[in-house]
Scaffold this active site. Structure first.
Site, PDB file in Angstrom:
ATOM      1  N   HIS A   7       0.163  -6.005   0.207  1.00 43.97           N
ATOM      2  CA  HIS A   7       1.074  -5.175   1.159  1.00 43.97           C
ATOM      3  C   HIS A   7       0.815  -5.090   2.393  1.00 43.97           C
ATOM      4  O   HIS A   7      -0.534  -5.473   2.632  1.00 43.97           O
ATOM      5  CB  HIS A   7       1.362  -3.977   0.730  1.00 43.97           C
ATOM      6  CG  HIS A   7       0.408  -2.908   0.341  1.00 43.97           C
ATOM      7  ND1 HIS A   7      -0.544  -2.717  -0.585  1.00 43.97           N
ATOM      8  CD2 HIS A   7      -0.214  -1.910   1.296  1.00 43.97           C
ATOM      9  CE1 HIS A   7      -1.364  -1.866  -0.495  1.00 43.97           C
ATOM     10  NE2 HIS A   7      -1.164  -1.340   0.779  1.00 43.97           N
ATOM     11  N   HIS A  79      -2.630  -0.985   8.102  1.00 50.35           N
ATOM     12  CA  HIS A  79      -3.482  -1.626   7.385  1.00 50.35           C
ATOM     13  C   HIS A  79      -2.878  -2.790   6.560  1.00 50.35           C
ATOM     14  O   HIS A  79      -1.736  -2.868   6.492  1.00 50.35           O
ATOM     15  CB  HIS A  79      -4.500  -0.935   6.484  1.00 50.35           C
ATOM     16  CG  HIS A  79      -3.747  -0.350   5.229  1.00 50.35           C
ATOM     17  ND1 HIS A  79      -3.099   0.946   5.217  1.00 50.35           N
ATOM     18  CD2 HIS A  79      -3.404  -0.767   4.055  1.00 50.35           C
ATOM     19  CE1 HIS A  79      -2.872   1.116   4.126  1.00 50.35           C
ATOM     20  NE2 HIS A  79      -2.888   0.134   3.517  1.00 50.35           N
ATOM     21  N   GLU A 130      -7.556  -3.372   3.330  1.00 51.11           N
ATOM     22  CA  GLU A 130      -7.931  -2.820   2.168  1.00 51.11           C
ATOM     23  C   GLU A 130      -7.889  -3.894   1.122  1.00 51.11           C
ATOM     24  O   GLU A 130      -7.017  -4.800   1.251  1.00 51.11           O
ATOM     25  CB  GLU A 130      -6.495  -1.828   1.918  1.00 51.11           C
ATOM     26  CG  GLU A 130      -6.350  -1.185   0.599  1.00 51.11           C
ATOM     27  CD  GLU A 130      -5.148  -0.424   0.144  1.00 51.11           C
ATOM     28  OE1 GLU A 130      -4.163  -0.583   0.950  1.00 51.11           O
ATOM     29  OE2 GLU A 130      -5.250   0.494  -0.703  1.00 51.11           O
TER      30      GLU A 130
HETATM   31 CO    CO Z   1      -2.226   0.313   1.126  1.00 50.32          CO
END
Ligand code: CO
Length: 134
Positions: A7, A79, A130
């Site tokens: 994502h 992020h 991440e």
């Molecule tokens: Co995230």
């Protein structure tokens, strides 16, 4: 090491307005708003055919995204999340190159219920990364 883009997370001041924008203007498949008190954010997931967008709105006075929104008052990309097969192996491989893992360095259970780690943006072209064990 990294696999699919899981994502892209976008920090927003008004998650209801941002959800409506994705649902009504962009015609996307948008989830309900989910408060995640343990992460200090409310989240909405937008399911795209090839990845997801995660909208993040601050929740509580010590939300980890408050500072980001002070610097980016219109919101912005917070992020990006890549999938890895083995998060501990990925961490050791990255640390061996000098990359910095944020926090305690131990994986936490992220907003998707899977182990995640965050990598220092200064080590990755100014982008908070991440890693999520797929
Ligand atoms: Co995230």
């Amino acid at each position: 090491m990294i696999g699919r883009l899981n994502h892209v997370a976008i920090a927003v001041r008004d998650i209801a307005a941002a959800s409506a924008l994705y649902r009504d203007t962009l015609g996307a498949d948008v989830s309900e708003i989910v408060p995640q008190h343990e992460h200090g954010v409310s989240t909405v997931f937008i399911n795209l055919p090839n990845t997801k967008i995660e909208l993040l709105e601050p929740l509580g006075a010590d939300s980890p995204i408050l500072k980001f929104l002070e610097r980016n008052p219109d919101g912005g990309i917070h992020h990006i999340c890549y999938e890895v097969e083995d998060i501990l192996a990925a961490r050791e491989q990255l640390k061996a190159t000098g990359a910095r893992v944020l926090g305690t360095g131990e994986p936490r259970i992220g907003a998707h219920g899977k182990p995640v780690l965050f990598l220092h943006p200064k080590d990755f072209n100014g982008t908070l990364v991440e890693l999520e064990q797929a």
